[in-house]
Design a protein around this motif. Structure first.
Motif, PDB file in Angstrom:
ATOM      1  N   MET A 292       0.819  -1.197   0.133  1.00 13.67           N
ATOM      2  CA  MET A 292       0.120  -0.120  -0.060  1.00 13.67           C
ATOM      3  C   MET A 292       1.070   1.295  -0.018  1.00 13.67           C
ATOM      4  O   MET A 292       1.819   1.276   0.598  1.00 13.67           O
ATOM      5  N   LYS A 293       0.320   2.188  -0.723  1.00 15.04           N
ATOM      6  CA  LYS A 293       1.003   3.530  -0.645  1.00 15.04           C
ATOM      7  C   LYS A 293       0.421   4.644   0.360  1.00 15.04           C
ATOM      8  O   LYS A 293      -0.896   4.677   0.450  1.00 15.04           O
ATOM      9  N   SER A 294       1.002   5.641   0.613  1.00 11.77           N
ATOM     10  CA  SER A 294       0.538   6.559   1.221  1.00 11.77           C
ATOM     11  C   SER A 294      -0.436   7.532   0.475  1.00 11.77           C
ATOM     12  O   SER A 294      -0.293   7.879  -0.687  1.00 11.77           O
ATOM     13  N   ILE A 295      -1.324   8.351   1.207  1.00  7.49           N
ATOM     14  CA  ILE A 295      -2.260   9.196  -0.078  1.00  7.49           C
ATOM     15  C   ILE A 295      -2.102  10.657   0.482  1.00  7.49           C
ATOM     16  O   ILE A 295      -2.956  11.169   0.405  1.00  7.49           O
ATOM     17  N   VAL A 296      -0.793  11.008   1.281  1.00  7.81           N
ATOM     18  CA  VAL A 296      -0.749  12.319   1.823  1.00  7.81           C
ATOM     19  C   VAL A 296      -1.279  13.453   0.669  1.00  7.81           C
ATOM     20  O   VAL A 296      -1.799  14.509   1.376  1.00  7.81           O
ATOM     21  N   ALA A 297      -0.863  13.279  -0.705  1.00  4.06           N
ATOM     22  CA  ALA A 297      -0.856  14.398  -1.490  1.00  4.06           C
ATOM     23  C   ALA A 297      -2.343  14.579  -1.785  1.00  4.06           C
ATOM     24  O   ALA A 297      -2.764  15.672  -2.405  1.00  4.06           O
ATOM     25  N   THR A 298      -3.340  13.687  -1.536  1.00  2.00           N
ATOM     26  CA  THR A 298      -4.625  13.527  -2.139  1.00  2.00           C
ATOM     27  C   THR A 298      -5.783  13.057  -0.929  1.00  2.00           C
ATOM     28  O   THR A 298      -6.725  12.753  -1.279  1.00  2.00           O
ATOM     29  N   ILE A 299      -5.242  13.659   0.270  1.00  8.85           N
ATOM     30  CA  ILE A 299      -6.263  13.373   1.225  1.00  8.85           C
ATOM     31  C   ILE A 299      -7.744  14.039   1.134  1.00  8.85           C
ATOM     32  O   ILE A 299      -7.401  15.101   0.654  1.00  8.85           O
ATOM     33  N   GLN A 300      -8.629  13.445   1.163  1.00 10.22           N
ATOM     34  CA  GLN A 300     -10.019  14.065   1.091  1.00 10.22           C
ATOM     35  C   GLN A 300     -10.725  14.560   2.394  1.00 10.22           C
ATOM     36  O   GLN A 300     -10.233  14.088   3.358  1.00 10.22           O
ATOM     37  N   LYS A 301     -11.425  15.499   2.014  1.00 15.70           N
ATOM     38  CA  LYS A 301     -11.899  16.571   3.255  1.00 15.70           C
ATOM     39  C   LYS A 301     -12.303  15.432   4.273  1.00 15.70           C
ATOM     40  O   LYS A 301     -12.081  15.433   5.621  1.00 15.70           O
ATOM     41  N   GLU A 302     -13.293  14.586   3.999  1.00 17.88           N
ATOM     42  CA  GLU A 302     -13.940  13.745   4.887  1.00 17.88           C
ATOM     43  C   GLU A 302     -12.911  12.690   5.583  1.00 17.88           C
ATOM     44  O   GLU A 302     -13.175  12.226   6.769  1.00 17.88           O
ATOM     45  N   GLN A 303     -11.935  12.324   4.769  1.00 18.18           N
ATOM     46  CA  GLN A 303     -10.951  11.316   5.350  1.00 18.18           C
ATOM     47  C   GLN A 303      -9.858  12.221   6.418  1.00 18.18           C
ATOM     48  O   GLN A 303      -9.541  11.728   7.268  1.00 18.18           O
ATOM     49  N   ASN A 304      -9.638  13.537   5.897  1.00 18.37           N
ATOM     50  CA  ASN A 304      -8.813  14.458   6.887  1.00 18.37           C
ATOM     51  C   ASN A 304      -9.349  14.586   8.176  1.00 18.37           C
ATOM     52  O   ASN A 304      -8.827  14.705   9.451  1.00 18.37           O
ATOM     53  N   ARG A 305     -11.075  14.500   8.273  1.00 20.36           N
ATOM     54  CA  ARG A 305     -11.438  14.658   9.576  1.00 20.36           C
ATOM     55  C   ARG A 305     -11.484  13.472  10.468  1.00 20.36           C
ATOM     56  O   ARG A 305     -11.060  13.841  11.802  1.00 20.36           O
ATOM     57  N   ILE A 306     -11.156  12.530  10.124  1.00 21.93           N
ATOM     58  CA  ILE A 306     -10.736  11.269  10.586  1.00 21.93           C
ATOM     59  C   ILE A 306      -9.487  11.174  11.017  1.00 21.93           C
ATOM     60  O   ILE A 306      -9.070  10.997  12.333  1.00 21.93           O
ATOM     61  N   ILE A 307      -8.610  11.630  10.056  1.00 28.53           N
ATOM     62  CA  ILE A 307      -7.329  11.491  10.397  1.00 28.53           C
ATOM     63  C   ILE A 307      -6.699  12.505  11.565  1.00 28.53           C
ATOM     64  O   ILE A 307      -5.858  12.223  12.529  1.00 28.53           O
ATOM     65  N   ARG A 308      -7.502  13.706  11.587  1.00 28.17           N
ATOM     66  CA  ARG A 308      -7.317  14.603  12.712  1.00 28.17           C
ATOM     67  C   ARG A 308      -8.013  14.852  13.825  1.00 28.17           C
ATOM     68  O   ARG A 308      -7.777  15.748  14.807  1.00 28.17           O
ATOM     69  N   ASP A 309      -8.934  14.026  13.944  1.00 27.95           N
ATOM     70  CA  ASP A 309      -9.842  13.935  14.955  1.00 27.95           C
ATOM     71  C   ASP A 309      -9.025  13.825  16.586  1.00 27.95           C
ATOM     72  O   ASP A 309      -8.370  12.550  16.673  1.00 27.95           O
ATOM     73  N   GLU A 310      -9.263  14.616  17.353  1.00 30.02           N
ATOM     74  CA  GLU A 310      -8.351  14.453  18.487  1.00 30.02           C
ATOM     75  C   GLU A 310      -9.344  14.549  19.577  1.00 30.02           C
ATOM     76  O   GLU A 310      -9.088  14.619  21.010  1.00 30.02           O
ATOM     77  N   ARG A 311     -10.606  14.761  19.285  1.00 28.60           N
ATOM     78  CA  ARG A 311     -11.533  15.364  20.468  1.00 28.60           C
ATOM     79  C   ARG A 311     -12.163  13.806  20.931  1.00 28.60           C
ATOM     80  O   ARG A 311     -12.444  13.815  22.082  1.00 28.60           O
ATOM     81  N   HIS A 312     -12.371  12.855  20.099  1.00 25.68           N
ATOM     82  CA  HIS A 312     -13.259  11.466  20.733  1.00 25.68           C
ATOM     83  C   HIS A 312     -12.254  10.465  21.102  1.00 25.68           C
ATOM     84  O   HIS A 312     -11.284  10.417  20.552  1.00 25.68           O
ATOM     85  N   ARG A 313     -13.000   9.847  22.189  1.00 28.37           N
ATOM     86  CA  ARG A 313     -12.164   8.731  22.569  1.00 28.37           C
ATOM     87  C   ARG A 313     -12.463   7.399  21.933  1.00 28.37           C
ATOM     88  O   ARG A 313     -11.603   6.540  21.827  1.00 28.37           O
TER      89      ARG A 313
END
Ligand SMILES: Nc1ncnc2c1ncn2[C@@H]1O[C@H](COP(=O)(O)OP(=O)(O)OP(=O)(O)O)[C@@H](O)[C@H]1O
Length: 710
Positions: A137-158
């Protein structure tokens, strides 16, 4: 450190950045209102380059390139040009994005450049998704989609639960999230404190390059099977999930098969988890089965004595305290027994045969205790006694270890008791009722445990009972983040168990209820009770609906396999490709002829990974043999099994359940006949298999086609 930095710079030299944004920050109204600028005005736009890692000038302050995980970089993923804002630890920063540009740089050369209006331009994503796949598998950092970004950066929920269509980037989001967390909490979080549960060893190998390519260490990866093997593997011949699946497939439609399928579903349920929890509660008062400590036919401590000690002597203490006391008491009893045996002939003989190493150890002990000075006679006695003691201790070493490892409690036998007494089971069941098929289960447990075999459906319950009895000493309290991929395949029982085993971890749980292919999770709507593991206020459920992996025609065909209500929310990313082909075959030999010819043509067309996916391991074995006969030595064909850890390039033949989570340029479905995929429960299996294809999907069948494809 220096090597790491050099490696990072080399990577940056090849591919320094993939985006540029120009962002003008909104000026704050200065306190007192004397105005460095009026509210609403913006400062001069700053030019921000974004790459896989940051590049900072020698002054330590000038950022030539920002890491994709820096707060400012989320502007790129979340916004199009115009008013935009991003979160920082110090609060939100708002302003105006005046330019958004994407670059494709390979080997240090600029290949493409686009200015874009969309969040992440379709053109670049089209180009990335049209590439031929690799075996990793390859990384997708250059094309992360908005709804994926929300999951990647969520720091609020346990607890984060992600329901995502096949190919919507769940695994990708999980891995970029690991990289994000390691960056964000680099002073307090290490890769060792992050655990990802993978569905199988093939998948484990498949994703293992993503984090190193991003310059981060890999998190720990585990499979549920490893967890079971580590604790129960030595004592039982423990069946794994794949063997269970094969058995259910082989006995399907028979009364035995139906009874087992029912047992598998029940033993994965919350009802059963609660039953075991109530049983554990009861075991505080009575019922733990103890194992006597025996040496060469003599009982040193009987099971009855232990039980009396535990339930009567220490009856007032907490369960944990009682165990600690019992352990001390048992060790005391062992020491007293050794004292008693010191001058028995067997001990003297054993002392004579003692290894040099043990004698040395005894000698050191005497010296440490202040021996070998004034009275030489006394010293010699001391030495002899020590040697005898050492010899006796060596002999009962296994008993000491059993006490240390809590094996004086017989967890399997305690577990079995639950199926010996109907009234005991009823008294523990939350609704006070026996589950359907209880008699069959009781007989099965009796037979299996008697033969030191363990059905997969009993493994987690037994593990839970055993660990709870031992006070969860293997609890992984230091793990801060737990990721569970393919979460739909875990039973509610397993979900609840993992919560207890990793009590402090924040959880990111990713799955797709349309790919729930195992009987153990069938009754849970495919989501294994995960959502109930946290307080709703601490939990978030995100959905990913766009399927990026497959071409539009493949997504459309695979949607037709599902029930309309389940397919409703799945959207294909707009990427064209050839129509999937449904290919009728006279018989298996004919199927093999056609598939072999197609494999040759697909390889010639440049497809690097071809997955031939059969329903079971047995059929995959057949398919592999038939293809090998036809393709000869020039085209290597690899049969992938449950133990395989690497996916080779070229042609892989594998059973359906091992294709979970991975993908191939071309997928050849081996015999999607009504006979193989005719029942409702095969619908999701067929969907899972078909959605492994990136560019080409061929579905061969003998006899009648599966009703889910007509
Ligand atoms: N934002 C993205 N940019 C580029 N490629 C992407 C993106 N999101 C997903 N992909 C690609 O789509 C494919 C599927 O992604 P991934 O395996 O993460 O999906 P999944 O939801 O875990 O799938 P499944 O449930 O079918 O296993 C991968 O090849 C991945 O690289």
């Amino acid at each position: 450190m220096a090597t790491e930095a050099a490696e990072r710079l080399a990577r940056q030299h090849d591919n320094p950045y993939f985006a540029r944004i120009d962002f003008a920050e909104k000026k704050e109204l200065a306190a007192g209102g004397d105005g460095a600028g009026a509210a609403g005005e913006t400062s001069e736009p700053e030019v921000i380059y974004i790459g896989r890692a940051s590049l900072v000038g020698e002054d330590g302050e000038t950022f030539y390139i920002y890491d994709w995980r820096a707060p400012v970089s989320s502007l790129f993923y979340d916004h199009e040009p115009g008013p935009a804002s991003y979160d920082t630890p110090g609060g939100e920063i708002a302003g105006e994005m005046t330019l958004k540009r994407q670059f494709v740089i390979r080997g240090g050369r600029l290949r493409h450049m686009f200015d874009t209006d969309e969040t992440i331009g379709d053109d670049i994503l089209q180009a990335v998704l049209s590439e031929k796949s690799d075996t990793a598998m390859k990384s997708i950092v250059a094309t992360i989609q908005k709804e994926q970004n929300r999951i990647i950066r969520d720091e609020r929920h346990r607890l984060i639960v992600v329901q995502g269509a096949a190919g919507s980037g769940k695994t990708s989001a999980a891995l970029q999230r690991v990289a994000y967390l390691l960056y964000r909490y680099r002073d307090s979080l290490t890769a060792e404190q992050i655990v990802l549960f993978s569905p199988n060893p093939v998948f484990k190998g498949y994703i293992s390059r993503v984090l190193p390519d991003l310059g981060e260490a890999n998190m720990r990866q585990m499979t549920f099977r490893e967890l079971i093997e580590a604790r129960l593997g030595r004592r039982f011949d423990a069946e794994d999930l794949f063997a269970q699946t094969e058995d259910l497939a082989a006995t399907e439609g028979t009364p035995e098969g139906e009874a087992r399928a029912r047992a598998v579903r029940y033993k994965g349920s919350e009802h059963y988890f609660e039953t075991i929890a109530a049983y554990l509660d009861r075991l505080k008062r009575e019922g733990v089965v103890f194992r006597q400590l025996r040496f060469k036919g003599d009982t040193i401590v009987s099971a009855e004595e232990m039980s009396r000690q535990f339930y009567v002597e220490y009856g007032e203490d907490s369960f944990g305290d009682r165990l600690a006391k019992l352990r001390r008491w048992l060790n005391g009893r062992l020491t007293a027994w050794v004292d008693d045996q010191l001058h028995e002939p067997w001990v003297e003989q054993a002392a004579e045969l003692m290894e040099e190493e043990d004698i040395q150890r005894a000698y050191v002990n005497v010296r440490r205790q202040g021996g070998f000075h004034e009275d030489a006679f006394d010293d010699e006695d001391k030495m002899t006694e020590l040697l005898l003691r050492q010899a006796a201790e060596n002999a009962i070493g296994p008993l000491r270890r059993a006490v240390k490892g809590f094996r004086f409690m017989d967890a399997p036998e305690t577990y079995r008791q639950l199926f010996v007494s109907r009234s005991l089971f009823v008294s523990c069941a939350p609704d006070g009722r026996l589950p359907e098929g209880w008699e069959w289960m009781a007989q099965r447990v009796e037979d299996k445990l008697g033969r030191k075999e363990l059905d997969h459906e009993d493994a987690t319950p037994l593990l839970y009972l055993m660990e709870a009895l031992e006070g969860f000493r293997k609890v992984e309290g230091e793990v801060k983040h737990l990721f569970v991929d393919e979460a739909q395949d875990y039973s509610p029982f397993q979900a609840a168990y993992l919560r207890r085993r990793f009590p402090r971890a924040r959880m990111t749980v990713l799955g797709d209820f349309n790919q729930a292919i195992y009987a153990q999770a069938e009754d849970s709507g495919g989501f294994g009770g995960w959502t109930r593991l946290a307080d709703p206020a601490d939990a978030a459920v995100w959905r990913l609906t766009t399927s990026y992996r497959s071409t539009r025609p493949i997504v459309e065909l695979s949607k037709r396999i599902l029930r309309p209500e389940d397919a409703e929310g799945i959207r294909p990313f707009n990427r064209d490709g050839e129509e999937p082909r449904l290919i009728p075959c006279g018989d298996r030999a004919h199927l093999a002829d056609l598939a072999a010819a197609d494999v040759t043509a697909l390889l010639a067309a440049g497809h690097g990974t071809i997955g031939v996916i059969a329903k079971t391991a047995h059929e995959a074995g057949d398919a592999s043999a038939l293809l090998k006969e036809r393709l000869g030595e020039d085209v290597p064909v690899t049969l992938v099994s449950g133990g395989s850890a690497n996916l080779p390039k070229g042609v892989s033949v594998l059973p359906s359940y091992l294709s979970k989570g991975i993908e191939f340029d071309a997928v050849l479905v081996w015999d999607a006949s009504a006979e193989r995929y005719g029942q409702e429960r095969h619908r999701k299996l067929l969907y899972t298999v078909s959605t492994r294809a990136l560019h080409v999907l061929h579905i061969y069948y003998t006899g009648e086609l599966s009703p889910y494809l007509t």
